[in-house]
Scaffold this active site. Structure first.
Site, PDB file in Angstrom:
ATOM      1  N   ASN A 172      14.069 -34.639   7.509  1.00 42.20           N
ATOM      2  CA  ASN A 172      12.873 -33.855   7.840  1.00 42.20           C
ATOM      3  C   ASN A 172      11.714 -34.741   8.270  1.00 42.20           C
ATOM      4  O   ASN A 172      10.846 -34.303   9.031  1.00 42.20           O
ATOM      5  CB  ASN A 172      12.480 -32.969   6.662  1.00 42.20           C
ATOM      6  CG  ASN A 172      13.428 -31.786   6.551  1.00 42.20           C
ATOM      7  OD1 ASN A 172      14.181 -31.504   7.478  1.00 42.20           O
ATOM      8  ND2 ASN A 172      13.418 -31.116   5.421  1.00 42.20           N
ATOM      9  N   HIS A 178      18.479 -32.600  -2.168  1.00 47.21           N
ATOM     10  CA  HIS A 178      18.102 -31.821  -0.988  1.00 47.21           C
ATOM     11  C   HIS A 178      19.334 -31.391  -0.189  1.00 47.21           C
ATOM     12  O   HIS A 178      19.877 -32.159   0.609  1.00 47.21           O
ATOM     13  CB  HIS A 178      17.141 -32.663  -0.118  1.00 47.21           C
ATOM     14  CG  HIS A 178      16.650 -31.921   1.081  1.00 47.21           C
ATOM     15  ND1 HIS A 178      16.336 -32.537   2.268  1.00 47.21           N
ATOM     16  CD2 HIS A 178      16.426 -30.593   1.286  1.00 47.21           C
ATOM     17  CE1 HIS A 178      15.946 -31.630   3.141  1.00 47.21           C
ATOM     18  NE2 HIS A 178      15.993 -30.447   2.569  1.00 47.21           N
ATOM     19  N   SER A 212      12.116 -29.509   0.434  1.00 46.40           N
ATOM     20  CA  SER A 212      12.417 -30.039   1.766  1.00 46.40           C
ATOM     21  C   SER A 212      11.530 -31.214   2.105  1.00 46.40           C
ATOM     22  O   SER A 212      11.916 -32.078   2.900  1.00 46.40           O
ATOM     23  CB  SER A 212      12.157 -28.979   2.832  1.00 46.40           C
ATOM     24  OG  SER A 212      12.824 -27.807   2.551  1.00 46.40           O
ATOM     25  N   GLU A 221      20.652 -35.086   0.574  1.00 47.35           N
ATOM     26  CA  GLU A 221      19.825 -36.273   0.341  1.00 47.35           C
ATOM     27  C   GLU A 221      19.499 -36.336  -1.155  1.00 47.35           C
ATOM     28  O   GLU A 221      19.040 -35.342  -1.728  1.00 47.35           O
ATOM     29  CB  GLU A 221      18.527 -36.186   1.150  1.00 47.35           C
ATOM     30  CG  GLU A 221      18.749 -36.300   2.652  1.00 47.35           C
ATOM     31  CD  GLU A 221      17.459 -36.108   3.452  1.00 47.35           C
ATOM     32  OE1 GLU A 221      17.370 -36.619   4.559  1.00 47.35           O
ATOM     33  OE2 GLU A 221      16.538 -35.410   2.962  1.00 47.35           O
TER      34      GLU A 221
HETATM   35  N1  LIG Z   1      15.725 -22.374   3.906  1.00 52.38           N
HETATM   36  C1  LIG Z   1      16.124 -23.560   4.317  1.00 52.38           C
HETATM   37  O1  LIG Z   1      16.660 -23.728   5.414  1.00 52.38           O
HETATM   38  C2  LIG Z   1      15.941 -24.731   3.395  1.00 52.38           C
HETATM   39  C3  LIG Z   1      16.714 -25.884   3.602  1.00 52.38           C
HETATM   40  C4  LIG Z   1      16.595 -26.946   2.710  1.00 52.38           C
HETATM   41  C5  LIG Z   1      15.697 -26.857   1.673  1.00 52.38           C
HETATM   42  N2  LIG Z   1      14.927 -25.740   1.505  1.00 52.38           N
HETATM   43  C6  LIG Z   1      14.018 -25.700   0.359  1.00 52.38           C
HETATM   44  O2  LIG Z   1      14.622 -24.936  -0.674  1.00 52.38           O
HETATM   45  C7  LIG Z   1      13.625 -24.281  -1.446  1.00 52.38           C
HETATM   46  C8  LIG Z   1      13.904 -22.795  -1.451  1.00 52.38           C
HETATM   47  O3  LIG Z   1      13.853 -22.326  -0.124  1.00 52.38           O
HETATM   48  P1  LIG Z   1      14.516 -20.942   0.285  1.00 52.38           P
HETATM   49  O4  LIG Z   1      14.574 -20.942   1.759  1.00 52.38           O
HETATM   50  O5  LIG Z   1      15.743 -20.712  -0.501  1.00 52.38           O
HETATM   51  O6  LIG Z   1      13.383 -19.929  -0.203  1.00 52.38           O
HETATM   52  P2  LIG Z   1      13.540 -18.385  -0.470  1.00 52.38           P
HETATM   53  O7  LIG Z   1      12.181 -17.816  -0.361  1.00 52.38           O
HETATM   54  O8  LIG Z   1      14.629 -17.794   0.345  1.00 52.38           O
HETATM   55  O9  LIG Z   1      14.015 -18.313  -2.004  1.00 52.38           O
HETATM   56  C9  LIG Z   1      13.214 -18.682  -3.078  1.00 52.38           C
HETATM   57  C10 LIG Z   1      13.571 -17.831  -4.291  1.00 52.38           C
HETATM   58  O10 LIG Z   1      12.873 -18.312  -5.401  1.00 52.38           O
HETATM   59  C11 LIG Z   1      12.487 -17.195  -6.179  1.00 52.38           C
HETATM   60  N3  LIG Z   1      11.371 -17.566  -7.057  1.00 52.38           N
HETATM   61  C12 LIG Z   1      10.055 -17.625  -6.796  1.00 52.38           C
HETATM   62  N4  LIG Z   1       9.386 -17.987  -7.917  1.00 52.38           N
HETATM   63  C13 LIG Z   1      10.297 -18.156  -8.890  1.00 52.38           C
HETATM   64  C14 LIG Z   1      10.214 -18.517 -10.250  1.00 52.38           C
HETATM   65  N5  LIG Z   1       9.058 -18.778 -10.827  1.00 52.38           N
HETATM   66  N6  LIG Z   1      11.349 -18.558 -10.973  1.00 52.38           N
HETATM   67  C15 LIG Z   1      12.554 -18.299 -10.405  1.00 52.38           C
HETATM   68  N7  LIG Z   1      12.678 -17.950  -9.104  1.00 52.38           N
HETATM   69  C16 LIG Z   1      11.577 -17.883  -8.356  1.00 52.38           C
HETATM   70  C17 LIG Z   1      12.097 -16.153  -5.151  1.00 52.38           C
HETATM   71  O11 LIG Z   1      12.083 -14.865  -5.706  1.00 52.38           O
HETATM   72  C18 LIG Z   1      13.181 -16.363  -4.119  1.00 52.38           C
HETATM   73  O12 LIG Z   1      14.300 -15.534  -4.345  1.00 52.38           O
HETATM   74  C19 LIG Z   1      12.304 -24.654  -0.812  1.00 52.38           C
HETATM   75  O13 LIG Z   1      11.769 -25.740  -1.480  1.00 52.38           O
HETATM   76  C20 LIG Z   1      12.684 -25.031   0.607  1.00 52.38           C
HETATM   77  O14 LIG Z   1      11.769 -25.913   1.193  1.00 52.38           O
HETATM   78  C21 LIG Z   1      15.038 -24.674   2.330  1.00 52.38           C
END
Ligand SMILES: NC(=O)c1ccc[n+]([C@@H]2O[C@H](COP(=O)([O-])OP(=O)(O)OC[C@H]3O[C@@H](n4cnc5c(N)ncnc54)[C@H](O)[C@@H]3O)[C@@H](O)[C@H]2O)c1
Length: 659
Positions: free
Chosen positions: A191, A140, A119, A152
């Site tokens: 963001n 993104h 993000s 993005e």
């Molecule tokens: N949640 C949002 O609204 C949003 C929006 C846009 C971008 N993002 C970005 O997306 C990314 C993920 O966010 P999220 O909200 O899905 O997080 P989340 O915590 O819901 O999911 C992350 C997943 O990654 C897994 N994980 C951790 N270490 C790992 C590894 N070594 N190998 C494989 N899997 C692994 C975890 O077990 C988990 O299931 C982040 O960088 C976040 O900033 C989030």
């Protein structure tokens, strides 16, 4: 790029949605997480979502068919083997992401594109440990990926053009709107702009300027689906705090200044996920009392902060004004972004607001950036900053398409006719940008001697559903000026020395109907529906409709149509004399009709006849008759008259030259 295998690493909130998007798009997906329980949960969520999409008819295949394209694994090595593309979506921790991306590179083929859904974190930073940094790119997605159109695409300092181009192409095929972030910056576009908003809303709480409920009630009264504090609770205070910590390290320490987020975080009041944040969520969505709405946090403050950040991005060459507008509109789910708001504000209004905010909150981030300080807001938002890096930046494959998306009026010349196409998603609604586009198109055609007929038409299924009422106006005077701008623009269609023809179809409502009435001739498809809904919305037709309709159909019918808001069919409109022809396929037949007019009409005579008819309705008949004689006198000396008469005598087709 041909579809193939995509690996999605991390099956959480974003990863499961990203996997679903690719599977719907026909890709084979390998979804990877550290534990099978996360993968099972992800598959369950994907299945539920696909079933809903199937029941709404939003996907072509059976849900089960789509799910079959998703395999799950706990091994990054297995996931990325033979993958054309990898999207990393593990938690927003720099070290974890760098380690995962390193493992991806070690196991993937040398051609695999390596994307990160981070993000905030700069792509160049995440790719710094990779051997080949030309293949790392930010992809993104916004939450939920299946619903949100925007993605993005972030170019790291060493990312190759072909990597960016391929990702843009893939996303387009998936039905997404890809905005290319040309210069890698923390938070990219949406963001980064939102970071300044977060600082602002945090400091409002620190300084107890207004309660969350007062601000949110006001936000809702302005049409927001969720107030800002409710949204923060929804996103999660932990995510907000982590982002602010990151920005305080890489952008300015001021982003770490807000105490409120730290306090909530330390008390585990993380919002919806822990049942308490700014609000109590234990019984579901908080009840916000609309009577508490306050104007102590005026919208101009928020808008000025966002405009300031948008101009910083333009100055830094991160993206163009159009790209920023698209990204904020789609990424924040708003009807307008900072660029269109800036168009309705003066440089001094924005500058003075920012200076006040910077003093009030003791924050340099809110200080007007140098273009605004120097009075160059207009140049910045119109992409005219002399030394703007965005103008110097390299072109990537996506650029030309994006330029088109920004332009809402497309003009094309075909022999003696010019085609003006209204192009705005959602039935070609008309906003200030489209009015400017129409005005510029007509100005450029005004003295073009090669063009005899101008055909105005709409892209898609409708001509135009009218004015975009969600545009932002602060005062009655601004709204009045918007009305005058429309009237001035449409007047050009009746004044331009060319024959103007409107090709109507689908919705022809309000401002769209007024544009049609300003043209000299209207043709239509059978499905067109015309009307003036203004009075039913508390408005009046203000782009010439209340005046022109009565002149076309008489006061009695005009009264009925305007006062009841009733829509009429093309056949009814033809019986009123509003429509000259009804076509089965208006898009192609209207063009042939214009070509026919252009091939046989003497342009100078047509121009004078048009003026006689329009102005003749405004003057006493003896003056009109006198004007007619003058026009005949002017035509007597033209080459076209000589050509017309001699062609008639020689029984051949006249070749007019407009002289
Ligand atoms: N949640 C949002 O609204 C949003 C929006 C846009 C971008 N993002 C970005 O997306 C990314 C993920 O966010 P999220 O909200 O899905 O997080 P989340 O915590 O819901 O999911 C992350 C997943 O990654 C897994 N994980 C951790 N270490 C790992 C590894 N070594 N190998 C494989 N899997 C692994 C975890 O077990 C988990 O299931 C982040 O960088 C976040 O900033 C989030």
């Amino acid at each position: 790029m041909q579809k193939g295998k995509v690996a999605v690493i991390g099956a959480g909130e974003m990863g499961h949605g990203i996997a679903e998007v690719f599977a719907i798009g026909g890709w084979n997906v390998a979804l990877c997480d550290v534990d099978r329980k996360y993968l099972e949960n992800a598959l369950k969520r994907i299945g539920e979502s696909l079933t809903k999409l199937q029941s709404k008819g939003s996907i072509k295949e059976e849900a089960a068919e789509v799910v079959r394209r998703i395999e799950t694994t706990t091994s990054i090595g297995d996931a990325v083997r033979q993958a054309k593309l990898v999207v990393e979506a593990v938690p927003e921790k720099e070290e974890l992401k760098t380690q995962v991306l390193g493992e991806v590179e070690k196991n993937a083929s040398p051609e695999t594109i390596i994307g990160s859904n981070t993000s905030n974190i700069r792509i160049t930073t995440l790719g710094s440990h990779l051997t080949d940094r030309t293949r790392i790119v930010g992809i993104h997605f916004f939450n939920p990926p299946v619903v949100m159109k925007l993605v993005e695409v972030v170019k790291g300092d060493e990312t190759s053009e072909s990597t960016v181009g391929s990702v843009v192409e893939i996303l387009r095929e998936l039905g997404k709107t890809a905005v290319v972030v040309r210069k890698d910056t923390p938070g990219f576009i949406v963001n980064r702009i939102n970071a300044a908003d977060l600082l602002f809303f945090g400091l409002i709480q620190d300084m107890k300027i207004a309660t969350p409920e007062e601000v949110d009630a006001f936000g809702r009264s302005q049409g927001l689906p969720m107030g800002p504090y409710e949204l923060l609770d929804f996103v999660g205070i932990d995510i907000v705090k982590n982002s602010m910590d990151y920005y305080s390290k890489v952008l300015s320490p001021e982003y770490g200044k807000c105490r409120t987020y730290d306090e909530l975080y330390s008390k585990n009041m993380l919002g919806k996920k822990t049942g308490r944040g700014f609000y109590d969520w234990s019984k579901g969505r908080p009840n916000i009392d609309s009577s508490k709405a306050t104007d102590r946090v005026p919208l101009i403050d928020l808008f000025s902060i966002e405009i300031n950040e948008a101009v910083k991005l333009i100055e830094e060459g991160v993206a163009s004004p159009e790209e920023i507008e698209t990204a904020v509109r789609l990424g924040m789910n708003r009807p307008f972004g900072p660029i269109s708001v800036a168009k309705s504000l003066s440089n001094s209004e924005v500058k003075e607001t920012l200076e006040r905010l910077s003093r009030q909150f003791q924050v340099e981030v809110f200080k007007p950036t140098h273009s605004i300080s120097e009075g160059k807001l207009r140049e910045a938002i119109e992409g005219r900053l002399a030394e703007s890096k965005s103008q110097k930046s390299e072109t990537v494959e996506a650029k030309s398409e994006m330029g088109k998306a920004g332009g809402k009026v497309l003009t094309e010349k075909k022999g003696k006719i010019a085609l003006i196409t209204l192009s705005n998603p959602k039935h070609n609604t008309i906003d200030a940008e489209m009015l400017d586009g129409l005005s510029e198109a007509l100005d450029s055609l005004w003295n073009d001697r090669d063009v005899y007929v101008i055909l105005v038409r709409g892209q898609g299924e409708s001509f135009s559903a009218g004015a975009q009422l969600s545009s932002y106006f602060r005062t009655a005077t601004e709204f009045l000026e918007f009305a005058r701008k429309g009237e001035r623009t449409f007047r050009k269609f009746s004044e331009i020395p060319k024959i103007t023809v409107a090709a109507l179809k689908g919705y022809v409502l309000g401002g769209g109907f007024e544009l049609a009435l300003s043209c000299d001739i209207r043709v239509s498809s059978e499905d067109a529906r015309m009307g003036f809904p203004e009075v039913t919305l508390g408005l009046v037709p203000a782009w010439g409709g209340s005046q022109r309709l009565a002149r076309h159909v008489g006061t009695s019918r005009a009264m009925h149509l305007i006062l009841t808001g009733e829509r009429i069919t093309a056949t009814e409109a033809q019986s009123y004399g509003l429509i000259s022809k009804i076509f089965k396929d208006v898009d192609s037949e209207a063009q042939a009709y214009c070509e026919d007019i252009a091939s046989k009409t003497a342009p100078v005579a047509a121009m004078l006849a048009k003026r006689l008819i329009i102005k003749g309705t405004e003057v006493p008949s003896d003056v009109g008759l006198e004007m007619e004689s003058f026009a005949a006198g002017i035509l007597f000396g033209t080459e076209d008259l000589k050509e017309g008469v001699s062609a008639f005598m020689q029984k051949r087709k006249a070749e007019y030259r407009g002289r």
